[in-house]
Design a protein around this motif. Sequence first.
Motif, PDB file in Angstrom:
ATOM      1  N   LYS A 182      37.695  55.850  22.783  1.00  0.00           N
ATOM      2  CA  LYS A 182      38.797  55.630  23.722  1.00  0.00           C
ATOM      3  C   LYS A 182      38.829  56.752  24.767  1.00  0.00           C
ATOM      4  O   LYS A 182      38.386  57.864  24.505  1.00  0.00           O
ATOM      5  CB  LYS A 182      40.117  55.560  22.961  1.00  0.00           C
ATOM      6  N   ASN A 183      39.353  56.428  25.938  1.00  0.00           N
ATOM      7  CA  ASN A 183      39.490  57.400  27.033  1.00  0.00           C
ATOM      8  C   ASN A 183      38.154  58.015  27.440  1.00  0.00           C
ATOM      9  O   ASN A 183      38.039  59.234  27.663  1.00  0.00           O
ATOM     10  CB  ASN A 183      40.474  58.507  26.633  1.00  0.00           C
ATOM     11  N   GLN A 192      35.244  58.717  33.379  1.00  0.00           N
ATOM     12  CA  GLN A 192      34.757  57.726  34.334  1.00  0.00           C
ATOM     13  C   GLN A 192      33.244  57.827  34.542  1.00  0.00           C
ATOM     14  O   GLN A 192      32.560  56.808  34.672  1.00  0.00           O
ATOM     15  CB  GLN A 192      35.475  57.900  35.680  1.00  0.00           C
TER      16      GLN A 192
END
Length: 284
Positions: free
Chosen positions: A186-187, A190
């Motif tokens: 998760k997270n 980018q």
Amino acid sequence: MVLRIAVQSKGRLFEETMELLQEAGIKLNNIKRTLLIPAKDFPVEILFLRDDDIPQAVATGVADVGVVGENEYMEKDEAADIVKRLGFSKCRLSLAIPKDEDYKGIQWFEGKKIATSYPHILNKYMEKQGIKAEIHIITGSVEISPSIGLADAIFDIVSSGGTLVSNRLKEVEVVMQSEALLIATKNLPQEKKDILDELIFRIEAVQSAEGKKYVLLNAPEDKLDEIFDILPGMRSPTVTPLATEGWCSVQSVIEDKRFWEVITRLKASGAEGIIVLPIEKMIL
């Protein structure tokens, strides 16, 4: 920035994952006896782990993404996201009992002892069914448990069913289907998401080409509508006029499983000079 991918260190899932990565242009050096290997021409590195360690490694960020069997993902129940179903290494998790037992339904398991390496999945299933059974956790050779008196039944992976037959067991309930998954922490930053997106793009290009052939043929113009019905293609066939008046070149994609049926119909419709080519990648 490098994307770290956790991959099973051996077995069928390892082999199929390595084949897919190679087809996707991920080239690796010698992988024997090495835990972590960088790719030569793509910003990823491969971390080899036991299959049951991969969900936790991804959930905790030790690896950014991982290729893991759905059975292990569901069993470990770690906080990692499924980003793509990969469609290979398919199997199922099933309940099996001795061959000679008279089985009339799930109530047979009430009060029975079940041997398994997947207690979490089995517990949830039995609770949903309202069945109280004793679950005996075993890490290997689950299938021999009934024959040595360790359990009344087993809950384990089934692929072909041959292992059950050889141990005089029969499959009575399929609890879940499983396939290889691409999971991610998760997270994800980018920059790593961008690398992951490119990796998925490559994987989908490889998988889109599986089981398909590229067909080129010459056809009379007055037969095109008939031939279009046979060759629907991805959207529509590509048509190019030929130097010979009244004739066109047609290009399209067909499924390999329909190959001979399609070729026979094309010939009957007046197609000539049919050429069939394999497809390595297909960008949709």
